[in-house]
Design a protein around this motif. Sequence first.
Motif, PDB file in Angstrom:
ATOM      1  N   TYR A  15     -43.234 -77.556 -54.573  1.00  0.00           N
ATOM      2  CA  TYR A  15     -42.114 -78.222 -53.905  1.00  0.00           C
ATOM      3  C   TYR A  15     -42.237 -78.100 -52.386  1.00  0.00           C
ATOM      4  N   ASN A  63     -41.695 -83.057 -53.622  1.00  0.00           N
ATOM      5  CA  ASN A  63     -42.954 -82.352 -53.866  1.00  0.00           C
ATOM      6  C   ASN A  63     -43.707 -82.167 -52.548  1.00  0.00           C
ATOM      7  N   ASP A  87     -42.667 -86.785 -51.995  1.00  0.00           N
ATOM      8  CA  ASP A  87     -42.190 -87.716 -53.012  1.00  0.00           C
ATOM      9  C   ASP A  87     -41.421 -86.951 -54.096  1.00  0.00           C
ATOM     10  N   ALA A  88     -41.012 -87.673 -55.157  1.00  0.00           N
ATOM     11  CA  ALA A  88     -40.354 -87.039 -56.299  1.00  0.00           C
ATOM     12  C   ALA A  88     -41.415 -86.371 -57.190  1.00  0.00           C
ATOM     13  N   PRO A  89     -41.007 -85.363 -57.967  1.00  0.00           N
ATOM     14  CA  PRO A  89     -39.634 -84.897 -58.120  1.00  0.00           C
ATOM     15  C   PRO A  89     -39.269 -83.795 -57.134  1.00  0.00           C
ATOM     16  N   ARG A 124     -37.438 -80.865 -67.347  1.00  0.00           N
ATOM     17  CA  ARG A 124     -36.579 -81.580 -66.406  1.00  0.00           C
ATOM     18  C   ARG A 124     -36.033 -82.889 -66.961  1.00  0.00           C
ATOM     19  N   GLN A 133     -34.738 -86.239 -64.807  1.00  0.00           N
ATOM     20  CA  GLN A 133     -34.386 -85.937 -63.414  1.00  0.00           C
ATOM     21  C   GLN A 133     -35.600 -86.078 -62.500  1.00  0.00           C
ATOM     22  N   GLU A 134     -35.426 -86.812 -61.391  1.00  0.00           N
ATOM     23  CA  GLU A 134     -36.469 -86.988 -60.385  1.00  0.00           C
ATOM     24  C   GLU A 134     -35.942 -86.648 -58.987  1.00  0.00           C
ATOM     25  N   LEU A 135     -34.865 -87.336 -58.559  1.00  0.00           N
ATOM     26  CA  LEU A 135     -34.287 -87.072 -57.242  1.00  0.00           C
ATOM     27  C   LEU A 135     -33.436 -85.806 -57.293  1.00  0.00           C
ATOM     28  N   HIS A 136     -33.260 -85.191 -56.118  1.00  0.00           N
ATOM     29  CA  HIS A 136     -32.553 -83.919 -56.098  1.00  0.00           C
ATOM     30  C   HIS A 136     -31.859 -83.726 -54.754  1.00  0.00           C
ATOM     31  N   GLU A 172     -28.110 -85.739 -56.471  1.00  0.00           N
ATOM     32  CA  GLU A 172     -29.262 -86.508 -55.995  1.00  0.00           C
ATOM     33  C   GLU A 172     -29.002 -87.088 -54.601  1.00  0.00           C
ATOM     34  N   THR A 206     -35.902 -88.709 -51.774  1.00  0.00           N
ATOM     35  CA  THR A 206     -37.108 -87.943 -51.486  1.00  0.00           C
ATOM     36  C   THR A 206     -37.201 -87.683 -49.984  1.00  0.00           C
TER      37      THR A 206
END
Length: 291
Positions: free
Chosen positions: A130, A150, A154-156, A177, A180-183, A199, A202
């Motif tokens: 991350y 990351n 980019d995602a995630p 996960r 789920q991708e965006l955070h 969310e 990115t």
Amino acid sequence: MALIQPDPTFYPSAREAMLAPREQLAYVALLDTDGEGRPDALATIDLSDGSIASVHDMSVPGDELHHFGWNVCSAALCPYAPHPHVERRYLVLPGLRSSRIYIFDVKDDPWHPKLVKTIEPETIFKKTGYSRPHTVHCGTDAIYVSALGNVDGDAPGGVFTLDHDTFEPKGRWEANRGPQELHYDFWWHLGHDRMVTSEWGTPNQIEPGPSLEELVGRKYGHRLHVWDLSKRKHLQEIDLGDQHQMALELRPAHDPNKTYGFVNTVINVEDLSANIFTWYLEDGVWKARKI
């Protein structure tokens, strides 16, 4: 023989914390908003008169300090994963743009925090995958850190953990996960073994500044995610509606026995309003409604 007791600043509920003695000082992040090349800093504020007691500059410029926190807190009293004998002693300051994390010790002289460890971005990249750490929460078994993306921006995005004692990165938190991708942010209902995450976007979406094209295209985050906290497993997705772009800060109920909380969304692309939603548990299903 002296009794071993929990840190006196640990409380089983926010209501009890409100009854505690008033704080004497506060720690505040200072940013180089003018872009003059000065490092960000940690300021200690005297709450009796609002004066600045001390300022500690970071090691290098460009960190963009954000939502920092303690190494441990009242979460150490969680009944199913107790760590009552640790000290609320260290401040954990993440740099959003640099992916660097600073550890400050406040025990000996709370008015002049001492930098005792710096976690360089390369270490975070290698051990977690991350980047862009944003928010710190002290958990029952580790220090939890929110990361927006990351290593490539980019995602995630997601959550990684630091060891309570050594502050070394332990790795990604998520075991499964799901979608789920965006955070962005995360909080929990410890008594119910649930985590909630939100969310934003990115790092590559965020760092250039808000994009009108991305907003109109509804490309930013608009969901909440519910997780099994102990199993680190995604359980449910709650879509707030893709017109509600950028679901940001999460605030659970002050009563740790309640299963509701609040989240804000930055802009509705249909009427330009900002909104607040309540998430809540009803008949075994997590839901959200605009309030």
